[in-house]
Scaffold this active site. Structure first.
Site, PDB file in Angstrom:
ATOM      1  CG  HIS A   1      -2.063   0.925   1.105  1.00 55.25           C
ATOM      2  ND1 HIS A   1      -1.978   2.261   1.397  1.00 55.25           N
ATOM      3  CD2 HIS A   1      -3.319   0.706   0.658  1.00 55.25           C
ATOM      4  CE1 HIS A   1      -3.149   2.824   1.153  1.00 55.25           C
ATOM      5  NE2 HIS A   1      -3.977   1.900   0.693  1.00 55.25           N
TER       6      HIS A   1
ATOM      7  CG  ASP B   1      -8.699  -4.250  -2.541  1.00 55.99           C
ATOM      8  OD1 ASP B   1      -9.915  -4.179  -2.302  1.00 55.99           O
ATOM      9  OD2 ASP B   1      -8.020  -3.297  -2.920  1.00 55.99           O
TER      10      ASP B   1
HETATM   11  C1  LIG Z   1      -0.571  -0.602  -3.824  1.00 51.21           C
HETATM   12  C2  LIG Z   1       0.683  -0.350  -4.657  1.00 51.21           C
HETATM   13  C3  LIG Z   1       0.245   0.190  -6.035  1.00 51.21           C
HETATM   14  C4  LIG Z   1       1.522   0.720  -3.931  1.00 51.21           C
HETATM   15  O1  LIG Z   1       2.562   1.063  -4.779  1.00 51.21           O
HETATM   16  P1  LIG Z   1       3.728   2.060  -4.401  1.00 51.21           P
HETATM   17  O2  LIG Z   1       3.485   2.731  -3.101  1.00 51.21           O
HETATM   18  O3  LIG Z   1       3.966   2.934  -5.590  1.00 51.21           O
HETATM   19  O4  LIG Z   1       4.948   1.106  -4.159  1.00 51.21           O
HETATM   20  P2  LIG Z   1       6.028   0.677  -5.233  1.00 51.21           P
HETATM   21  O5  LIG Z   1       5.349   0.196  -6.478  1.00 51.21           O
HETATM   22  O6  LIG Z   1       7.034   1.779  -5.366  1.00 51.21           O
HETATM   23  O7  LIG Z   1       6.674  -0.559  -4.492  1.00 51.21           O
HETATM   24  C5  LIG Z   1       7.789  -0.494  -3.600  1.00 51.21           C
HETATM   25  C6  LIG Z   1       8.577  -1.790  -3.740  1.00 51.21           C
HETATM   26  O8  LIG Z   1       7.766  -2.911  -3.344  1.00 51.21           O
HETATM   27  C7  LIG Z   1       7.527  -3.782  -4.454  1.00 51.21           C
HETATM   28  N1  LIG Z   1       6.096  -4.125  -4.409  1.00 51.21           N
HETATM   29  C8  LIG Z   1       5.063  -3.308  -4.090  1.00 51.21           C
HETATM   30  N2  LIG Z   1       3.910  -3.979  -4.086  1.00 51.21           N
HETATM   31  C9  LIG Z   1       4.231  -5.259  -4.424  1.00 51.21           C
HETATM   32  C10 LIG Z   1       3.439  -6.414  -4.588  1.00 51.21           C
HETATM   33  N3  LIG Z   1       2.120  -6.385  -4.397  1.00 51.21           N
HETATM   34  N4  LIG Z   1       4.060  -7.558  -4.960  1.00 51.21           N
HETATM   35  C11 LIG Z   1       5.402  -7.581  -5.141  1.00 51.21           C
HETATM   36  N5  LIG Z   1       6.204  -6.507  -4.987  1.00 51.21           N
HETATM   37  C12 LIG Z   1       5.616  -5.349  -4.645  1.00 51.21           C
HETATM   38  C13 LIG Z   1       7.867  -2.977  -5.706  1.00 51.21           C
HETATM   39  O9  LIG Z   1       8.263  -3.800  -6.769  1.00 51.21           O
HETATM   40  C14 LIG Z   1       8.986  -2.110  -5.196  1.00 51.21           C
HETATM   41  O10 LIG Z   1      10.148  -2.902  -5.105  1.00 51.21           O
HETATM   42  P3  LIG Z   1      11.609  -2.229  -5.365  1.00 51.21           P
HETATM   43  O11 LIG Z   1      11.765  -1.210  -4.281  1.00 51.21           O
HETATM   44  O12 LIG Z   1      12.563  -3.354  -5.271  1.00 51.21           O
HETATM   45  O13 LIG Z   1      11.556  -1.607  -6.738  1.00 51.21           O
HETATM   46  C15 LIG Z   1       1.528  -1.632  -4.823  1.00 51.21           C
HETATM   47  O14 LIG Z   1       1.909  -2.121  -3.555  1.00 51.21           O
HETATM   48  C16 LIG Z   1       0.784  -2.717  -5.620  1.00 51.21           C
HETATM   49  O15 LIG Z   1       0.845  -2.718  -6.859  1.00 51.21           O
HETATM   50  N6  LIG Z   1       0.086  -3.658  -4.900  1.00 51.21           N
HETATM   51  C17 LIG Z   1      -0.691  -4.677  -5.583  1.00 51.21           C
HETATM   52  C18 LIG Z   1      -2.014  -4.082  -6.015  1.00 51.21           C
HETATM   53  C19 LIG Z   1      -2.961  -3.860  -4.869  1.00 51.21           C
HETATM   54  O16 LIG Z   1      -3.171  -4.748  -4.047  1.00 51.21           O
HETATM   55  N7  LIG Z   1      -3.560  -2.667  -4.836  1.00 51.21           N
HETATM   56  C20 LIG Z   1      -4.587  -2.328  -3.854  1.00 51.21           C
HETATM   57  C21 LIG Z   1      -4.182  -1.218  -2.973  1.00 51.21           C
HETATM   58  S1  LIG Z   1      -5.412  -0.992  -1.694  1.00 51.21           S
END
Ligand SMILES: CC(C)(COP(=O)(O)OP(=O)(O)OC[C@H]1O[C@@H](n2cnc3c(N)ncnc32)[C@H](O)[C@@H]1OP(=O)(O)O)[C@@H](O)C(=O)NCCC(=O)NCCS
Length: 430
Positions: A308, A365
């Site tokens: 998140h 979720d």
């Molecule tokens: C929610 C979300 C978009 C937040 O993204 P964010 O704050 O921009 O975080 P980032 O995408 O920069 O992720 C940070 C790190 O964790 C990793 N990461 C984040 N979520 C991950 C996941 N669900 N699975 C695997 N790796 C993940 C990223 O690859 C990144 O790794 P790195 O630092 O080695 O490059 C992201 O965690 C995600 O895509 N989750 C899955 C979708 C989801 O469940 N969304 C509902 C949110 S309520």
């Protein structure tokens, strides 16, 4: 504690630019960078808005490190335990919990507005039979702006109130109609003697040919899920509603913009993506192989329902939903192997250095889809369910913004990376 003070120094000329601290009641202060461009000729740069407040707001507070979520100051777990979704909707809209008379009046007003204009029903038949319900929701909610011309003065508090009640009342009717269109069944009219969630379940699952009794366990579970999804401060869809609304556009059109933003798998679409992921994994024996793929950055696979932007410790909603998930499946006597699969994934992820180092925990979720599935709600209706609940937050944020005399159109800037200015050569010379 004294208010912290911040300034920037322009290294070119040594000029100091003060950045006034904007304080709230809880959480970090914001730095007012509004004059940085005027004074130093530079922009601030924060794609994804990790450090940027777009507004002040009195609706919802999140402390992502401590796993705190408050609506109007009340912890979400207490609201889920003691209140109904409609009570929480009143709170989010009005700032205070209702007394019995206020709740009765609000509840009646929502019940009164549940029907949609008959000609709006015709919009659904314009969609292909296989249209995603979120596509229908986006289109039909936008179309509401073509109907309610009696409340278009955004500056009038009564107009805003009627809009809010209509939007909250009609969104379940529209979502259920999208579902009926999708499965090819006749639309069911709302039954205003039913409570909000029972009415929704009735509109989705009843058919005109026979009586249908809503299971109170299902209605209660949905009510709790809706409380947990009702608002989440300046998330992508709420910020979209605010941004669209800041132009003074019709509020139904602004809500449609929010629905479009919610649809994506990084936001509200994640609950659908979780179930699709569990389907793809198929069996507990494939979990480890899937986790290896998730950790391999080249694969582009993410563990859906994990991570998140704000919660870096735990998502307080996930804790409640996990508990609810077990309760609901037991009460409905559902034995779902996907729950076992989800628990195995969670266990592995919580003990894995990849997830620990990145502070990735189950989000709201991860388990909500399993509850929806147990209630008989098909996977492509998961995000519309989220949209129904979040409508309360969208409407409250829109109203908060529009009633703020300091509101300005939201207009971010950019760092331009295109071609420098050049001259056009006539076609024959190119
Ligand atoms: C929610 C979300 C978009 C937040 O993204 P964010 O704050 O921009 O975080 P980032 O995408 O920069 O992720 C940070 C790190 O964790 C990793 N990461 C984040 N979520 C991950 C996941 N669900 N699975 C695997 N790796 C993940 C990223 O690859 C990144 O790794 P790195 O630092 O080695 O490059 C992201 O965690 C995600 O895509 N989750 C899955 C979708 C989801 O469940 N969304 C509902 C949110 S309520």
């Amino acid at each position: 504690m004294s208010t912290p003070s911040f300034s920037l120094v322009n290294n070119a000329n040594g000029e100091k630019i003060d950045l006034p601290a904007v304080g709230g009641t809880l959480g970090p202060v914001g730095l007012d960078v509004g004059k940085v461009y005027d004074k130093a000729g530079v922009f601030t740069y924060d794609p994804g808005f990790s450090s940027t407040c777009s507004t002040k707001s009195a609706i919802t507070y999140i402390d992502g490190d401590a796993g705190v979520l408050l609506y109007r100051g009340y912890p979400v777990a207490q609201l889920a335990e003691h209140c109904s979704f409609i009570e929480v909707a009143y709170l989010i809209l009005n700032g205070e919990l209702p007394n019995a008379a206020e709740l009765e009046a609000f509840d009646q007003s929502i019940r009164k507005h549940t029907m949609i204009n008959e000609s709006l029903k015709g919009f659904f038949s314009g969609f292909r039979y296989d249209a995603h319900p979120m596509a229908m929701l986006t289109g039909v909610v936008g179309s509401l702006s073509a109907f309610y011309h009696d409340t278009t003065n955004n500056k009038d508090p009564r107009h805003r109130e009627i809009f809010a009640h209509r939007m909250i009342a009609k969104i379940p009717t529209i979502a259920a109609a999208a579902y009926k269109r999708h499965v090819g069944q006749p639309f069911m009219y709302p039954q205003n003697h039913l409570d909000y969630c029972s009415n929704l379940l009735h509109m989705m699952f009843a058919v005109p040919a026979e009586p249908y009794h809503v299971n109170p366990v299902a209605a209660k579970a949905l009510d709790i899920l809706f409380i947990l999804h009702a608002d989440h401060e300046q998330n992508a869809s709420t910020s979209t509603v605010r941004m669209a609304g800041s132009t003074g556009t019709n509020p139904y059109a602004a809500i449609a913009a929010g629905i479009a933003a919610l649809w994506g798998p990084s936001h509200g679409g994640a609950n659908e993506a979780v179930l699709n992921m569990l389907d793809e994994i198929g069996d507990v024996k494939h979990v480890q192989g899937f986790m290896d793929k998730v950790k391999d950055k080249q694969s582009g696979v993410r563990l859906m329902g994990f991570g998140h932007r704000v919660y870096k410790n735990f998502d307080p909603r996930a804790t409640i939903i996990r508990e609810q998930c077990h309760k609901v499946l037991k009460a409905l006597n559902v034995n779902d192997p996907q729950l076992e699969l989800a628990m195995k994934l969670e266990e592995i992820a919580l003990n894995d250095d990849y997830f620990k180092a990145r502070k990735l925990y189950p989000n709201v979720d991860f388990y909500s889809g399993i509850i929806y599935k147990a209630l008989g709600i098909p996977v492509n209706m998961f995000t519309p369910m989220f949209a129904i609940a979040r409508t309360v937050g969208w409407v409250a944020h829109w109203a908060e913004m529009i009633s703020d005399p300091a509101m300005r159109i939201a207009r971010p800037r950019q760092v331009y990376t295109g071609a420098p200015e050049r001259s056009v050569s006539p076609l024959a010379q190119r």
